[in-house]
Design a protein around this motif. Structure first.
Motif, PDB file in Angstrom:
ATOM      1  N   GLN A   1       0.860  -1.239   0.175  1.00  0.00           N
ATOM      2  CA  GLN A   1      -0.052   0.081   0.014  1.00  0.00           C
ATOM      3  C   GLN A   1       0.972   1.127  -0.036  1.00  0.00           C
ATOM      4  O   GLN A   1       1.702   1.303   1.000  1.00  0.00           O
ATOM      5  N   CYS A   2       0.648   2.141  -1.150  1.00  0.00           N
ATOM      6  CA  CYS A   2       1.185   3.473  -1.062  1.00  0.00           C
ATOM      7  C   CYS A   2       0.261   4.474  -0.869  1.00  0.00           C
ATOM      8  O   CYS A   2      -0.931   4.316  -0.737  1.00  0.00           O
ATOM      9  N   SER A   3       0.653   5.623  -0.657  1.00  0.00           N
ATOM     10  CA  SER A   3      -0.144   6.811  -0.464  1.00  0.00           C
ATOM     11  C   SER A   3      -1.197   7.116  -1.707  1.00  0.00           C
ATOM     12  O   SER A   3      -2.212   7.720  -1.503  1.00  0.00           O
ATOM     13  N   ASN A   4      -0.712   6.627  -2.900  1.00  0.00           N
ATOM     14  CA  ASN A   4      -1.409   6.907  -4.047  1.00  0.00           C
ATOM     15  C   ASN A   4      -1.881   5.741  -5.042  1.00  0.00           C
ATOM     16  O   ASN A   4      -1.965   5.879  -6.235  1.00  0.00           O
ATOM     17  N   GLY A   5      -1.818   4.733  -4.241  1.00  0.00           N
ATOM     18  CA  GLY A   5      -2.120   3.371  -4.970  1.00  0.00           C
ATOM     19  C   GLY A   5      -1.611   2.087  -4.389  1.00  0.00           C
ATOM     20  O   GLY A   5      -0.996   2.175  -3.188  1.00  0.00           O
ATOM     21  N   ILE A   6      -1.754   1.096  -5.106  1.00  0.00           N
ATOM     22  CA  ILE A   6      -1.134  -0.179  -4.637  1.00  0.00           C
ATOM     23  C   ILE A   6      -0.154  -0.867  -5.754  1.00  0.00           C
ATOM     24  O   ILE A   6      -0.361  -0.715  -6.759  1.00  0.00           O
ATOM     25  N   VAL A   7       0.862  -1.485  -5.073  1.00  0.00           N
ATOM     26  CA  VAL A   7       2.046  -1.710  -5.990  1.00  0.00           C
ATOM     27  C   VAL A   7       2.067  -3.385  -5.698  1.00  0.00           C
ATOM     28  O   VAL A   7       1.987  -3.750  -4.705  1.00  0.00           O
ATOM     29  N   HIS A   8       2.264  -4.190  -6.790  1.00  0.00           N
ATOM     30  CA  HIS A   8       2.351  -5.534  -6.714  1.00  0.00           C
ATOM     31  C   HIS A   8       3.692  -5.751  -7.458  1.00  0.00           C
ATOM     32  O   HIS A   8       3.852  -5.362  -8.559  1.00  0.00           O
ATOM     33  N   VAL A   9       4.872  -6.272  -6.525  1.00  0.00           N
ATOM     34  CA  VAL A   9       6.088  -6.582  -7.384  1.00  0.00           C
ATOM     35  C   VAL A   9       6.011  -7.941  -8.295  1.00  0.00           C
ATOM     36  O   VAL A   9       5.305  -8.832  -7.622  1.00  0.00           O
ATOM     37  N   ILE A  10       6.542  -8.004  -9.519  1.00  0.00           N
ATOM     38  CA  ILE A  10       6.104  -9.007 -10.192  1.00  0.00           C
ATOM     39  C   ILE A  10       7.649  -9.333 -10.796  1.00  0.00           C
ATOM     40  O   ILE A  10       8.488  -8.660 -10.945  1.00  0.00           O
ATOM     41  N   ASP A  11       7.672 -10.799 -11.610  1.00  0.00           N
ATOM     42  CA  ASP A  11       8.713 -11.346 -11.823  1.00  0.00           C
ATOM     43  C   ASP A  11       8.948 -11.211 -13.322  1.00  0.00           C
ATOM     44  O   ASP A  11       9.912 -11.847 -14.176  1.00  0.00           O
ATOM     45  N   LYS A  12       8.336 -10.557 -14.109  1.00  0.00           N
ATOM     46  CA  LYS A  12       8.298 -10.345 -15.707  1.00  0.00           C
ATOM     47  C   LYS A  12       7.998  -8.863 -15.959  1.00  0.00           C
ATOM     48  O   LYS A  12       7.064  -8.266 -15.291  1.00  0.00           O
ATOM     49  N   VAL A  13       8.479  -8.313 -16.846  1.00  0.00           N
ATOM     50  CA  VAL A  13       8.010  -7.085 -17.604  1.00  0.00           C
ATOM     51  C   VAL A  13       6.675  -7.328 -18.617  1.00  0.00           C
ATOM     52  O   VAL A  13       7.084  -8.269 -19.465  1.00  0.00           O
ATOM     53  N   LEU A  14       5.779  -6.543 -18.560  1.00  0.00           N
ATOM     54  CA  LEU A  14       4.645  -6.850 -19.248  1.00  0.00           C
ATOM     55  C   LEU A  14       4.533  -6.006 -20.505  1.00  0.00           C
ATOM     56  O   LEU A  14       4.104  -4.905 -20.697  1.00  0.00           O
ATOM     57  N   LEU A  15       4.982  -6.511 -21.598  1.00  0.00           N
ATOM     58  CA  LEU A  15       5.397  -6.033 -22.720  1.00  0.00           C
ATOM     59  C   LEU A  15       4.135  -5.709 -23.626  1.00  0.00           C
ATOM     60  O   LEU A  15       3.305  -6.568 -23.304  1.00  0.00           O
ATOM     61  N   PRO A  16       3.677  -4.502 -24.216  1.00  0.00           N
ATOM     62  CA  PRO A  16       2.393  -4.332 -24.813  1.00  0.00           C
ATOM     63  C   PRO A  16       2.424  -5.403 -25.818  1.00  0.00           C
ATOM     64  O   PRO A  16       3.324  -6.036 -26.484  1.00  0.00           O
TER      65      PRO A  16
END
Length: 319
Positions: free
Chosen positions: A304-319
């Motif tokens: 939980q951050c002050s302006n949202g939620i962060v989920h650390v992941i193990d891959k870059v989500l390329l478009p």
């Protein structure tokens, strides 16, 4: 010499609080919150965290900030700590003490909050000053992204509820949170150095720092960036800002959500892309973008951050 004396005095006070508590627990036959952690092997890592974080004396005694003298603690089990790679008290040395103390305070609130008062959509202020929220998902009840697996354990100085994931709150915005990780002010082995550089190079730092924003961010680790072809930090710094912006926007969703709040199988990103979610299992799910062949896994969910939620992941989500 003066600093040493102060440290010794604090240590003595902590030990005295523990000894007084143990004596009280023996007479009353009801352990304190700290005593429950000591007596229950499923909370041995929590016990070690309380010792390292300097809160044993606090959780052994009456709460001076509430008329009842009680605390409510949402207590992570050993399995909850193990999900962060913290398999016993010894591995807690990988955390900064200040971060550990603040993390424990995020699990504590004043007074008794019994299970009967925990309802979907409700909130509870933590001793850290950051609110937690309660979410119903099927027959399960969550605090943030952590499932409440046992309720109303009575202590001489309050109430304990067991949870299956450690809750983390940074108290700062998304960019500042990533910088805390990069600068080793949270975990001693930072993993988001490449991401911070990508945010700076892309020009998205002001957007992700906006106090009025509310995002869900999937944050790739350094290893994820390397696997995506960025061998060094300099490679990220030399990349096209427009390309990096397109990639990073594919990791952002409007509205900060914990894992427990997700529904459906897809989401539209801030860059107009589509993410596909796997099944919700044990409080997490996988995430796949159009540009990768296998889904990304969550390394550390629900920060939980002050302006949202962060989920650390193990891959870059390329478009």
């Amino acid at each position: 010499m003066k600093n040493i004396n102060i440290k010794n005095a604090l240590l003595a006070l902590t030990l005295m609080g523990t000894l007084v508590s143990c004596d009280t627990e023996y007479k009353n036959e009801t352990p304190s919150i700290a005593g429950i952690a000591v007596a229950n092997p499923n909370f041995s890592t929590l016990e070690g965290a309380a010792v390292q974080g300097g809160l044993v004396g606090v959780l052994s005694n009456s709460n001076p900030n509430d008329p009842s003298g009680h605390y409510t603690v949402f207590a992570p089990t050993n399995d909850a700590f193990a999900r962060l790679g913290l398999v016993n008290a010894g591995t807690l040395g990988g955390l900064q003490n200040s971060f550990l103390t603040n993390t424990l305070l995020y699990h504590v609130s004043n007074g008794d909050l019994l299970a009967s008062a925990i309802i979907n959509g409700g909130t509870s202020a933590s001793a850290l000053g950051v609110n937690r929220r309660f979410i119903s998902r099927g027959s399960d009840l969550y605090i943030n992204g952590s499932k409440i697996i046992q309720t109303n354990v009575n202590a001489s100085n309050g109430t304990v509820h067991a949870i299956n994931k450690v809750m983390i709150a940074t108290g700062v915005n998304i960019v500042a949170s990533a910088i805390l990780l990069k600068d080793a002010k949270v975990f001693k082995a930072p993993e988001l150095t490449f991401l911070v550089q990508a945010v700076i190079t892309s020009g998205l730092a002001p957007t992700l720092s906006d106090a009025n924003a509310n995002f869900t961010i999937y944050a790739p680790t350094d290893a994820a960036f390397k696997a995506a072809g960025f061998a060094t930090i300099q490679d990220v710094a030399n990349a096209s800002p427009a390309v990096l912006q397109q990639v990073l926007l594919n990791h952002a969703i409007g509205g900060g959500k914990f894992t427990s709040e997700y529904s459906g199988t897809t989401a539209t990103t801030a860059g107009g892309g589509t993410l596909t979610y796997g099944l919700f299992t044990d409080g997490i799910f996988t995430i796949k973008s159009n540009g990768i062949t296998t889904p990304a896994n969550m390394v550390i969910p629900d920060i939980q951050c002050s302006n949202g939620i962060v989920h650390v992941i193990d891959k870059v989500l390329l478009p």
